[in-house]
Write an enzyme that holds these catalytic residues in place. Structure first.
Site, short mmCIF file in Angstrom:
data_model
loop_
_atom_site.label_atom_id
_atom_site.label_comp_id
_atom_site.label_asym_id
_atom_site.label_seq_id
_atom_site.Cartn_x
_atom_site.Cartn_y
_atom_site.Cartn_z
N ASP A 101 0.77 -1.31 0.38
CA ASP A 101 -0.46 -0.08 0.20
C ASP A 101 1.06 1.43 -0.16
O ASP A 101 0.39 2.31 0.00
CB ASP A 101 -1.01 -0.07 0.82
CG ASP A 101 -0.45 -0.70 2.47
OD1 ASP A 101 0.88 0.05 3.04
OD2 ASP A 101 -1.07 0.02 3.35
N SER A 102 2.20 1.10 0.45
CA SER A 102 3.02 2.21 -0.37
C SER A 102 3.08 3.10 -1.82
O SER A 102 3.07 3.73 -2.37
CB SER A 102 4.44 1.72 -0.71
OG SER A 102 4.57 0.89 -1.12
N GLU A 134 9.70 -3.81 9.95
CA GLU A 134 10.54 -1.80 9.30
C GLU A 134 10.65 -1.74 10.54
O GLU A 134 10.29 -1.37 11.90
CB GLU A 134 9.46 -1.65 8.88
CG GLU A 134 9.19 -0.44 8.03
CD GLU A 134 8.37 0.17 7.36
OE1 GLU A 134 7.45 -0.55 6.91
OE2 GLU A 134 8.35 1.01 6.77
O1 KIV Z 1 3.29 -0.38 1.43
C1 KIV Z 1 4.88 -1.71 1.18
O2 KIV Z 1 4.84 -1.45 0.37
C2 KIV Z 1 5.52 -2.12 2.49
C3 KIV Z 1 6.84 -2.35 2.39
C4 KIV Z 1 7.83 -1.80 1.62
C5 KIV Z 1 6.98 -3.83 3.86
O3 KIV Z 1 4.47 -2.74 3.44
#
Ligand code: KIV
Length: 266
Positions: free
Chosen positions: A47-48, A184
């Site tokens: 969700d990034s 993280e």
């Molecule tokens: O949302 C994301 O991209 C993530 C990863 C970077 C671990 O959770």
């Protein structure tokens, strides 16, 4: 490049044999092809994407429909990498809601596994998904879905009590049936301690070199994210000259242990 699809069993074998797992976030078909050709083992359709693709300040506004759109774009052309797709904030508040949404990520989004944030507090949800044959990846340490202020993006588990709580989270997720664990923004020592304590593969993002694998947000490691980046991010494009060469350099650096170096760790 080996074309055999990477399965969960293969990720466990890599952990056993000490081969590092090279993981990146991926959100679309073109990058899926580039990343697979460069030897990446695993994708997180994270969700990034709310920040790097959709222009939000955080991950909170991301919807299940957003995740389905991007996960399906990756799955349509993906041949090799193991695909983990995020359940976005608010999509897994009850066991029934989590199951219905996880099933959509699998059936419509082509997810091999779903990921959710939180430890002890989410163990019952993880257990419910696992009992219904949905593979689950836990996510502990810094939980971006819970961050509301920029200053809350900070290292977790620095003192003994919070480090112990993160270790308890890891055990709770494992007992609930999680198959993989993302950690993280925690001190490298804690990343190594948790990796030694659990039996599932761990994937670190700012969690030090002793995790079983590493992940970075694709746009961060290509140097195209604006704003201040955390110390674990390395721009692999800078010296590589092309995107395929940058991804290949990342895979090599993860596999040979040169990434993350001490300067990337907490
Ligand atoms: O949302 C994301 O991209 C993530 C990863 C970077 C671990 O959770």
């Amino acid at each position: 490049m080996e074309n055999t699809p990477v399965t969960l069993e293969i990720l466990y074998a890599m952990r056993r044999e000490g081969e590092k797992i090279a993981c990146l976030t991926c959100y679309d078909a073109s990058f899926t092809r580039v990343l697979e050709s460069a030897g990446v083992d695993m994708f997180i359709i994270g969700d990034s994407l709310g920040m790097v693709l959709l222009g939000y300040a955080g991950t909170a506004p991301v919807t299940l429909e957003n995740m389905l759109y991007h996960a399906a774009s990756v799955a349509r052309v993906g041949r090799r990498c193991y695909r983990v797709v995020d359940l976005p904030k608010g999509s897994y508040d009850t066991p029934g809601q989590a199951l219905a949404n996880a099933e959509r990520l699998v059936s419509e989004g082509g997810a091999h596994m779903v990921k959710l944030e939180g430890g002890v507090a989410r163990a019952a949800i993880v257990e419910h998904l696992a009992n219904h044959d949905i593979p689950v990846c836990g996510h502990i340490g810094l939980l971006p879905q819970s961050v509301s202020q920029p200053q809350d993006y900070r290292v977790q588990g620095r003192d003994a009590a919070s480090a112990a709580a993160i270790l308890v989270d890891a055990h709770a997720l494992q007992e609930a049936g999680a198959g993989l664990l993302v950690m993280e923004c925690i001190p490298a020592g804690l990343g190594g301690e948790i990796t030694a304590a659990v039996s599932m593969p761990t994937i670190g993002i700012g969690a030090g070199p002793d995790c079983d694998g590493q992940v970075l947000v694709l746009h961060d490691m290509l140097g195209i994210t604006t704003g201040r980046l955390p110390r674990f991010v390395h721009d692999f494009l800078q010296d590589a000259g092309s995107i395929p060469a940058a991804i290949a350099a990342y895979v090599r650096a993860v596999k040979d242990g040169s990434y993350p170096a001490a300067r990337h760790c907490y």
